[in-house]
Design a protein around this motif. Structure first.
Motif, short mmCIF file in Angstrom:
data_model
loop_
_atom_site.label_atom_id
_atom_site.label_comp_id
_atom_site.label_asym_id
_atom_site.label_seq_id
_atom_site.Cartn_x
_atom_site.Cartn_y
_atom_site.Cartn_z
N HIS A 82 0.97 -1.12 0.12
CA HIS A 82 -0.04 0.23 0.20
C HIS A 82 1.27 1.35 -0.02
O HIS A 82 1.89 1.47 0.77
N GLU A 83 0.67 2.06 -0.89
CA GLU A 83 1.26 3.12 -0.90
C GLU A 83 0.52 4.61 -0.18
O GLU A 83 -0.20 4.51 -0.38
N ILE A 84 1.37 5.05 0.76
CA ILE A 84 0.75 6.02 1.62
C ILE A 84 1.40 7.25 1.40
O ILE A 84 2.75 7.49 1.51
#
Length: 164
Positions: free
Chosen positions: A132-134
């Motif tokens: 997941h890219e945050i």
């Protein structure tokens, strides 16, 4: 005469035999003493004495833990199980109807079951990694502040308004 040589557990072979019998049937210590070779006439008092000995208690607890731990599948065993299912090495028994009634048949696992085994194996070995890219456009500042200074802290929320 029984041997009084102490084994690696700090108990005699006869005491270990008693403990092993007691582990199998803890409801009857007298019978465990008799099976271990103690005289039936003194077995009850001997069993009582043995159960108060620290080394005998320690041996019993260790063996019970080993036996309990052996009942629980470890990671390697689970991976082998899933691998065997994936490869079609495991079978399941299925009841099928026949003209004469019912019969139990040994079937290879279905493709659906093999796929599930492969999925579980892949997840367990890390083949599927959820990423997941945050992103955060605001800076995060972590500071230690004395709680008595709470009223003195000023927050400047006008950063977004400086783009004039």
């Amino acid at each position: 005469m029984a041997s009084t040589k102490v084994n690696e557990y700090g108990i005699t072979d006869m005491q270990q035999a008693f403990a092993d019998e007691y582990i199998v049937n803890p409801q009857n210590a007298t019978q465990a003493a008799i099976k271990a070779g103690y005289a039936p006439a003194t077995a009850r008092s001997k069993a009582s004495q043995l159960l108060t000995k620290v080394n005998v208690q320690k041996y019993i607890k260790e063996r019970q833990k080993e036996l309990e731990d052996a009942k629980i599948a470890d990671q390697k065993e689970v991976l082998k199980f899933w691998s065997a299912g994936l490869r079609g090495e495991r079978h399941e028994q299925v009841v099928v109807s026949t003209p004469d009634g019912a019969e139990v048949v040994d079937n290879e696992l279905s493709e659906k079951d093999k796929l599930k085994n492969s999925e579980l194996l892949a997840k367990a070995t890390g083949m599927f990694i959820d990423r997941h890219e945050i992103t955060n456009t605001q800076p995060i500042i972590i500071a230690s502040v004395d709680t008595s200074d709470d009223e003195k802290i000023e927050v400047d929320d006008d950063e977004s308004n400086t783009d004039s």
